[in-house]
Write a protein that holds these residues in place. Structure first.
Motif, short mmCIF file in Angstrom:
data_model
loop_
_atom_site.label_atom_id
_atom_site.label_comp_id
_atom_site.label_asym_id
_atom_site.label_seq_id
_atom_site.Cartn_x
_atom_site.Cartn_y
_atom_site.Cartn_z
N PHE A 38 -1.76 3.53 2.07
CA PHE A 38 -1.25 4.19 3.27
C PHE A 38 -2.42 4.59 4.14
CE2 PHE A 38 -1.90 7.80 0.50
CZ PHE A 38 -2.17 8.89 1.31
N ALA A 39 -2.21 4.50 5.44
CA ALA A 39 -3.27 4.81 6.38
C ALA A 39 -2.81 5.89 7.34
CB ALA A 39 -3.67 3.55 7.16
N VAL A 40 -3.79 6.67 7.75
CA VAL A 40 -3.54 7.79 8.64
C VAL A 40 -4.47 7.70 9.85
CG1 VAL A 40 -2.78 9.31 6.76
CG2 VAL A 40 -5.18 9.29 7.42
N PRO A 41 -4.08 8.28 10.97
CA PRO A 41 -4.96 8.26 12.14
C PRO A 41 -6.27 9.02 11.92
CG PRO A 41 -2.71 8.66 12.81
CD PRO A 41 -2.74 8.75 11.31
N GLY A 42 -6.25 10.06 11.11
CA GLY A 42 -7.49 10.78 10.88
C GLY A 42 -7.37 11.85 9.82
N ALA A 43 -8.43 11.97 9.02
CA ALA A 43 -8.49 13.03 8.03
C ALA A 43 -8.50 14.39 8.73
CB ALA A 43 -9.77 12.88 7.20
N PHE A 44 -7.93 15.37 8.07
CA PHE A 44 -7.88 16.75 8.55
C PHE A 44 -7.06 16.94 9.82
CE2 PHE A 44 -11.80 16.82 5.93
CZ PHE A 44 -11.48 17.86 5.08
N THR A 45 -6.26 15.95 10.21
CA THR A 45 -5.40 16.12 11.38
C THR A 45 -4.05 16.67 10.91
OG1 THR A 45 -4.74 13.80 11.24
CG2 THR A 45 -6.58 14.32 12.72
N PRO A 46 -3.27 17.29 11.78
CA PRO A 46 -2.09 18.04 11.34
C PRO A 46 -1.07 17.30 10.47
CG PRO A 46 -2.62 18.62 13.59
CD PRO A 46 -3.51 17.46 13.22
N THR A 47 -0.42 16.27 10.97
CA THR A 47 0.61 15.59 10.17
C THR A 47 0.00 14.95 8.92
OG1 THR A 47 1.96 15.19 12.12
CG2 THR A 47 2.43 13.83 10.20
N CYS A 48 -1.19 14.39 9.08
CA CYS A 48 -1.86 13.74 7.96
C CYS A 48 -2.15 14.74 6.83
CB CYS A 48 -3.16 13.09 8.43
SG CYS A 48 -2.95 11.96 9.82
N LEU A 53 -0.68 12.98 3.36
CA LEU A 53 -1.48 13.00 2.14
C LEU A 53 -0.82 13.84 1.03
CD1 LEU A 53 -4.00 12.27 0.50
CD2 LEU A 53 -5.19 14.15 1.66
N PRO A 54 -0.35 15.06 1.32
CA PRO A 54 0.26 15.85 0.24
C PRO A 54 1.47 15.16 -0.41
CG PRO A 54 -0.27 17.27 2.08
CD PRO A 54 -0.50 15.86 2.55
N GLY A 55 2.23 14.39 0.34
CA GLY A 55 3.38 13.68 -0.24
C GLY A 55 2.94 12.70 -1.31
N TYR A 56 1.86 11.98 -1.06
CA TYR A 56 1.36 11.01 -2.04
C TYR A 56 0.70 11.73 -3.23
CZ TYR A 56 2.59 6.99 0.72
OH TYR A 56 3.31 6.02 1.38
N VAL A 57 0.06 12.85 -2.99
CA VAL A 57 -0.51 13.63 -4.10
C VAL A 57 0.62 14.09 -5.02
CG1 VAL A 57 -1.72 15.77 -4.70
CG2 VAL A 57 -2.58 14.33 -2.82
N THR A 58 1.68 14.61 -4.44
CA THR A 58 2.82 15.12 -5.20
C THR A 58 3.53 14.02 -5.98
OG1 THR A 58 3.14 16.92 -3.62
CG2 THR A 58 5.01 16.36 -5.02
N LEU A 59 3.68 12.85 -5.38
CA LEU A 59 4.46 11.78 -6.01
C LEU A 59 3.61 10.71 -6.70
CD1 LEU A 59 7.27 11.29 -3.35
CD2 LEU A 59 7.39 12.49 -5.54
N PRO A 141 6.42 3.95 14.31
CA PRO A 141 6.33 3.98 15.77
C PRO A 141 5.50 5.21 16.18
CG PRO A 141 8.60 3.66 15.05
CD PRO A 141 7.79 4.02 13.84
N PRO A 142 4.89 5.18 17.36
CA PRO A 142 4.08 6.32 17.80
C PRO A 142 4.81 7.66 17.68
CG PRO A 142 3.83 4.50 19.32
CD PRO A 142 4.92 4.11 18.36
N LYS A 143 4.07 8.64 17.23
CA LYS A 143 4.55 10.03 17.12
C LYS A 143 5.74 10.20 16.18
CE LYS A 143 2.76 11.26 21.66
NZ LYS A 143 1.52 11.84 21.31
N THR A 144 5.86 9.33 15.17
CA THR A 144 6.91 9.49 14.16
C THR A 144 6.27 9.53 12.78
OG1 THR A 144 7.28 7.11 13.85
CG2 THR A 144 8.58 8.21 15.56
N PHE A 145 7.04 10.01 11.83
CA PHE A 145 6.59 10.07 10.43
C PHE A 145 7.81 9.98 9.54
CE2 PHE A 145 5.30 12.72 6.68
CZ PHE A 145 4.51 11.73 6.10
N GLU A 146 8.24 8.77 9.24
CA GLU A 146 9.41 8.54 8.40
C GLU A 146 9.16 7.44 7.37
OE1 GLU A 146 12.19 10.33 8.32
OE2 GLU A 146 11.47 11.59 9.97
N VAL A 147 8.82 6.24 7.83
CA VAL A 147 8.79 5.06 6.96
C VAL A 147 7.53 4.93 6.11
CG1 VAL A 147 10.39 3.79 8.44
CG2 VAL A 147 7.91 3.51 8.77
N SER A 148 6.49 5.70 6.43
CA SER A 148 5.26 5.61 5.65
C SER A 148 5.10 6.75 4.65
CB SER A 148 4.04 5.56 6.58
OG SER A 148 3.90 6.77 7.29
#
Length: 157
Positions: A38-48, A53-59, A141-148
């Motif tokens: 999984f890829a994120v726009p940037g470390a230490f950014t809000p949604t990321c 990241l926490p979702g993958y740590v938990t699961l 899609p831009p500004k969403t967080f569902e499928v990843s």
């Protein structure tokens, strides 16, 4: 843009380990393995930092119980930032992989230019890779967080 069925391009990454800086290749990370990347726009950014990241740590344990050999978090950041971010979120079960100059991200066509905010970054996505071949690709899609999300990838296994 990379598609399901495509093979990942040959690239070299940066990974800071307890033994020092390593430069694993695509082949070393993915050959003969089932991997959630999984890829994120940037470390230490809000949604990321607050959700992705926490979702993958938990699961992580549940993903591995479904046959996943490794979970890789990738960002166009340097290895020092990725390691610090992983430590902050107790991501010991994950590989915190740096695509420092965006070579891999550009090669798969999932880069975006954020201008003066941060320059070239990765789009937010998750993929399932089996022996170097993409079997599932979920691009947000831009500004969403569902499928990843980790939950979405777990549901595919």
């Amino acid at each position: 843009m990379i598609q399901r069925g495509d093979t990942l391009p040959d690239c070299t990454f940066q990974l800071l380990t307890n033994e020092g800086m390593k430069n694993p290749t695509t082949d070393e990370l993915f050959a003969g393995k089932k991997v959630v990347l999984f890829a994120v726009p940037g470390a230490f950014t809000p949604t990321c930092s607050e959700e992705h990241l926490p979702g993958y740590v938990t699961l992580a344990d549940k993903l591995k119980a479904k046959g996943v050999d490794s979970i890789i978090c990738l960002a166009v950041n340097d290895a020092f930032v990725m390691t610090a971010w992983g430590k902050t979120h107790n991501a010991e079960e994950l590989i915190m992989l740096a695509d420092g100059d965006g070579t891999f991200t550009k090669a798969i066509g999932l880069d975006m230019d954020t201008g003066s905010f941060g320059g070239v970054r990765s789009q937010r996505y998750a993929m399932l890779v089996d022996d170097g071949r993409v079997t599932q690709l979920n691009v947000e899609p831009p500004k969403t967080f569902e499928v990843s999300k980790a939950e979405a990838m777990l549901a595919l296994l």
